[in-house]
Design a protein around this motif. Structure first.
Motif, PDB file in Angstrom:
ATOM      1  N   ASN A 129      10.871  19.108  26.685  1.00 15.79           N
ATOM      2  CA  ASN A 129      12.001  18.255  26.324  1.00 15.79           C
ATOM      3  C   ASN A 129      11.193  16.901  26.378  1.00 15.79           C
ATOM      4  O   ASN A 129      11.376  16.203  25.420  1.00 15.79           O
ATOM      5  CB  ASN A 129      13.264  18.512  26.872  1.00 15.79           C
ATOM      6  N   VAL A 130      10.999  16.700  27.598  1.00 16.29           N
ATOM      7  CA  VAL A 130      10.372  15.122  27.788  1.00 16.29           C
ATOM      8  C   VAL A 130       9.203  14.763  26.547  1.00 16.29           C
ATOM      9  O   VAL A 130       8.990  13.843  25.903  1.00 16.29           O
ATOM     10  CB  VAL A 130       9.804  14.933  29.074  1.00 16.29           C
ATOM     11  N   LEU A 131       8.321  15.875  26.456  1.00 15.04           N
ATOM     12  CA  LEU A 131       7.118  15.615  25.794  1.00 15.04           C
ATOM     13  C   LEU A 131       7.400  15.451  24.315  1.00 15.04           C
ATOM     14  O   LEU A 131       6.966  14.942  23.379  1.00 15.04           O
ATOM     15  CB  LEU A 131       6.074  16.714  26.023  1.00 15.04           C
ATOM     16  N   VAL A 132       8.269  16.574  23.838  1.00 13.68           N
ATOM     17  CA  VAL A 132       8.988  16.509  22.430  1.00 13.68           C
ATOM     18  C   VAL A 132       9.722  15.048  22.011  1.00 13.68           C
ATOM     19  O   VAL A 132       9.178  14.501  21.039  1.00 13.68           O
ATOM     20  CB  VAL A 132       9.902  17.380  22.043  1.00 13.68           C
ATOM     21  N   ILE A 133      10.180  14.501  22.920  1.00 17.25           N
ATOM     22  CA  ILE A 133      10.745  13.294  22.786  1.00 17.25           C
ATOM     23  C   ILE A 133       9.637  12.118  22.775  1.00 17.25           C
ATOM     24  O   ILE A 133       9.662  11.068  21.758  1.00 17.25           O
ATOM     25  CB  ILE A 133      11.798  12.884  23.702  1.00 17.25           C
ATOM     26  N   VAL A 134       8.641  12.025  23.615  1.00 13.53           N
ATOM     27  CA  VAL A 134       7.721  11.175  23.553  1.00 13.53           C
ATOM     28  C   VAL A 134       7.241  11.299  22.269  1.00 13.53           C
ATOM     29  O   VAL A 134       6.638  10.136  21.769  1.00 13.53           O
ATOM     30  CB  VAL A 134       6.728  11.190  24.740  1.00 13.53           C
ATOM     31  N   PHE A 135       6.587  12.225  21.860  1.00 13.54           N
ATOM     32  CA  PHE A 135       5.717  12.683  20.665  1.00 13.54           C
ATOM     33  C   PHE A 135       6.624  12.080  19.560  1.00 13.54           C
ATOM     34  O   PHE A 135       6.021  11.494  18.677  1.00 13.54           O
ATOM     35  CB  PHE A 135       5.507  14.026  20.385  1.00 13.54           C
ATOM     36  N   LEU A 136       7.501  12.316  19.494  1.00 13.15           N
ATOM     37  CA  LEU A 136       8.650  11.728  18.182  1.00 13.15           C
ATOM     38  C   LEU A 136       8.547  10.209  18.373  1.00 13.15           C
ATOM     39  O   LEU A 136       8.689   9.673  17.128  1.00 13.15           O
ATOM     40  CB  LEU A 136       9.966  12.392  18.295  1.00 13.15           C
ATOM     41  N   LEU A 137       8.849   9.738  19.577  1.00 17.42           N
ATOM     42  CA  LEU A 137       8.808   8.383  19.656  1.00 17.42           C
ATOM     43  C   LEU A 137       7.320   7.790  19.202  1.00 17.42           C
ATOM     44  O   LEU A 137       7.225   6.727  18.405  1.00 17.42           O
ATOM     45  CB  LEU A 137       9.165   7.771  20.952  1.00 17.42           C
ATOM     46  N   ALA A 138       6.294   8.405  19.556  1.00 18.61           N
ATOM     47  CA  ALA A 138       4.972   7.804  19.169  1.00 18.61           C
ATOM     48  C   ALA A 138       4.487   8.009  17.811  1.00 18.61           C
ATOM     49  O   ALA A 138       4.149   7.054  17.049  1.00 18.61           O
ATOM     50  CB  ALA A 138       4.114   8.633  19.891  1.00 18.61           C
ATOM     51  N   LEU A 139       5.332   8.979  17.153  1.00 22.43           N
ATOM     52  CA  LEU A 139       5.252   9.281  15.608  1.00 22.43           C
ATOM     53  C   LEU A 139       6.044   8.071  14.827  1.00 22.43           C
ATOM     54  O   LEU A 139       5.211   7.395  13.980  1.00 22.43           O
ATOM     55  CB  LEU A 139       5.965  10.741  15.170  1.00 22.43           C
ATOM     56  N   GLY A 140       7.041   7.742  15.515  1.00 27.54           N
ATOM     57  CA  GLY A 140       7.909   6.773  14.695  1.00 27.54           C
ATOM     58  C   GLY A 140       6.992   5.175  14.790  1.00 27.54           C
ATOM     59  O   GLY A 140       6.865   4.666  13.821  1.00 27.54           O
ATOM     60  N   VAL A 141       6.466   5.087  16.063  1.00 29.46           N
ATOM     61  CA  VAL A 141       5.930   3.646  16.447  1.00 29.46           C
ATOM     62  C   VAL A 141       4.683   3.677  15.434  1.00 29.46           C
ATOM     63  O   VAL A 141       4.220   2.557  14.974  1.00 29.46           O
ATOM     64  CB  VAL A 141       5.433   3.564  17.654  1.00 29.46           C
ATOM     65  N   VAL A 142       3.785   4.688  15.486  1.00 28.94           N
ATOM     66  CA  VAL A 142       2.661   4.766  14.640  1.00 28.94           C
ATOM     67  C   VAL A 142       2.928   4.475  13.108  1.00 28.94           C
ATOM     68  O   VAL A 142       1.817   3.828  12.471  1.00 28.94           O
ATOM     69  CB  VAL A 142       1.599   5.969  15.313  1.00 28.94           C
ATOM     70  N   MET A 143       3.703   5.536  12.648  1.00 29.22           N
ATOM     71  CA  MET A 143       3.843   5.468  11.280  1.00 29.22           C
ATOM     72  C   MET A 143       4.703   4.508  10.541  1.00 29.22           C
ATOM     73  O   MET A 143       4.589   4.447   9.245  1.00 29.22           O
ATOM     74  CB  MET A 143       4.207   6.744  10.824  1.00 29.22           C
ATOM     75  N   VAL A 144       5.566   3.901  11.114  1.00 30.26           N
ATOM     76  CA  VAL A 144       6.643   2.945  10.575  1.00 30.26           C
ATOM     77  C   VAL A 144       5.771   1.884   9.893  1.00 30.26           C
ATOM     78  O   VAL A 144       6.160   1.525   8.683  1.00 30.26           O
ATOM     79  CB  VAL A 144       7.462   2.590  11.390  1.00 30.26           C
ATOM     80  N   ARG A 145       4.765   1.133  10.472  1.00 34.43           N
ATOM     81  CA  ARG A 145       4.489  -0.098   9.761  1.00 34.43           C
ATOM     82  C   ARG A 145       3.497   0.273   8.569  1.00 34.43           C
ATOM     83  O   ARG A 145       3.797  -0.409   7.556  1.00 34.43           O
ATOM     84  CB  ARG A 145       3.654  -0.784  10.997  1.00 34.43           C
ATOM     85  N   PRO A 146       2.890   1.332   8.668  1.00 33.13           N
ATOM     86  CA  PRO A 146       2.015   1.497   7.461  1.00 33.13           C
ATOM     87  C   PRO A 146       2.778   2.146   6.372  1.00 33.13           C
ATOM     88  O   PRO A 146       2.715   1.630   5.171  1.00 33.13           O
ATOM     89  CB  PRO A 146       0.893   2.506   7.773  1.00 33.13           C
ATOM     90  N   ILE A 147       3.868   2.754   6.435  1.00 35.72           N
ATOM     91  CA  ILE A 147       4.752   3.325   5.478  1.00 35.72           C
ATOM     92  C   ILE A 147       5.575   2.160   4.835  1.00 35.72           C
ATOM     93  O   ILE A 147       5.920   2.198   3.629  1.00 35.72           O
ATOM     94  CB  ILE A 147       5.487   4.444   6.071  1.00 35.72           C
ATOM     95  N   ALA A 148       6.155   1.400   5.744  1.00 37.13           N
ATOM     96  CA  ALA A 148       7.031   0.219   5.475  1.00 37.13           C
ATOM     97  C   ALA A 148       6.167  -0.690   4.570  1.00 37.13           C
ATOM     98  O   ALA A 148       6.725  -1.156   3.370  1.00 37.13           O
ATOM     99  CB  ALA A 148       7.534  -0.471   6.526  1.00 37.13           C
ATOM    100  N   ARG A 149       4.988  -0.736   4.659  1.00 37.03           N
ATOM    101  CA  ARG A 149       4.251  -1.752   3.956  1.00 37.03           C
ATOM    102  C   ARG A 149       4.035  -1.219   2.696  1.00 37.03           C
ATOM    103  O   ARG A 149       3.781  -1.755   1.756  1.00 37.03           O
ATOM    104  CB  ARG A 149       2.721  -2.177   4.715  1.00 37.03           C
ATOM    105  N   LEU A 150       3.618   0.144   2.653  1.00 33.40           N
ATOM    106  CA  LEU A 150       3.340   0.755   1.350  1.00 33.40           C
ATOM    107  C   LEU A 150       4.795   0.784   0.286  1.00 33.40           C
ATOM    108  O   LEU A 150       4.691   0.583  -0.809  1.00 33.40           O
ATOM    109  CB  LEU A 150       2.910   2.195   1.625  1.00 33.40           C
ATOM    110  N   TYR A 151       5.864   0.888   0.845  1.00 38.54           N
ATOM    111  CA  TYR A 151       7.244   1.096   0.216  1.00 38.54           C
ATOM    112  C   TYR A 151       7.749  -0.319  -0.118  1.00 38.54           C
ATOM    113  O   TYR A 151       8.721  -0.537  -1.087  1.00 38.54           O
ATOM    114  CB  TYR A 151       8.036   1.926   0.888  1.00 38.54           C
ATOM    115  N   ARG A 152       7.456  -1.316   0.406  1.00 39.57           N
ATOM    116  CA  ARG A 152       8.005  -2.664   0.415  1.00 39.57           C
ATOM    117  C   ARG A 152       7.683  -3.208  -1.053  1.00 39.57           C
ATOM    118  O   ARG A 152       6.624  -2.830  -1.555  1.00 39.57           O
ATOM    119  CB  ARG A 152       8.014  -3.718   1.498  1.00 39.57           C
ATOM    120  N   GLU A 153       8.608  -3.989  -1.476  1.00 42.37           N
ATOM    121  CA  GLU A 153       8.377  -4.599  -2.957  1.00 42.37           C
ATOM    122  C   GLU A 153       7.249  -5.634  -2.939  1.00 42.37           C
ATOM    123  O   GLU A 153       7.254  -6.181  -2.069  1.00 42.37           O
ATOM    124  CB  GLU A 153       9.618  -5.141  -3.394  1.00 42.37           C
ATOM    125  N   PRO A 154       6.176  -5.232  -3.806  1.00 43.07           N
ATOM    126  CA  PRO A 154       5.113  -6.191  -3.791  1.00 43.07           C
ATOM    127  C   PRO A 154       5.496  -7.669  -4.080  1.00 43.07           C
ATOM    128  O   PRO A 154       6.752  -7.751  -4.887  1.00 43.07           O
ATOM    129  CB  PRO A 154       4.337  -5.605  -4.962  1.00 43.07           C
TER     130      PRO A 154
END
Length: 159
Positions: A129-154
């Motif tokens: 359980n702890v590892l699944v939570i840590v992995f999901l948090l890492a996924l969010g931290v690593v992927m949010v910035r590039p995805i947000a940059r791609l989707y934001r209005e130019p």
């Protein structure tokens, strides 16, 4: 060295450390597959280590290859938000860099997922359980910035 490779190098190290730890400390019989009711297949430690190394290596290599090949993809096969902006000649290098970063970050996350699986096998189900939570948090931290940059209005001046 790019920022993306800095996320990949620690992930490779963490995976290698957990793989070696399982090699020297796991019991001879380890869980190989979990279902809704728990472990539904057991295997040898050697089978687990081989499967882990080959699978993590192949998937990681595929993501790294896709990251490297991002700049070689023809615009006709790319489907992305704000396509006209990102695929214009002046913004295509930034788009290629963003794709390369995302693919290398995904490779790093895959290695960290396999490292978490190594820890679960080595430490037992208590760590799950702890590892699944840590992995999901890492996924969010690593992927949010590039995805947000791609989707934001130019910017309006760049359209």
């Amino acid at each position: 060295m790019s920022r993306a490779s800095w996320s990949l190098l620690p992930a490779i190290a963490v995976y290698a450390i957990t793989w070696c730890w399982v090699a020297v400390s796991a019991p001879d019989r380890v869980p190989m597959h979990w279902g809704p009711a728990g472990v539904d297949r057991w295997g040898s430690r050697t089978e687990f280590l081989t499967f882990s190394l080959v699978t993590a290596g192949l998937i990681g290599a595929l993501m790294i290859g896709l990251g490297i090949a991002a700049s070689r993809l023809p615009a006709s096969i790319i489907n992305t938000p704000h396509r006209d902006y990102w695929l214009s000649p002046e913004h295509r290098p930034a788009f290629d860099g963003l794709m390369r970063t995302m693919m290398l970050d995904i490779a790093a996350l895959i290695l960290l997922l396999f490292a978490a699986i190594n820890v679960i096998v080595g430490a037992g189900a208590a760590a799950t359980n702890v590892l699944v939570i840590v992995f999901l948090l890492a996924l969010g931290v690593v992927m949010v910035r590039p995805i947000a940059r791609l989707y934001r209005e130019p910017p309006r001046s760049s359209r």
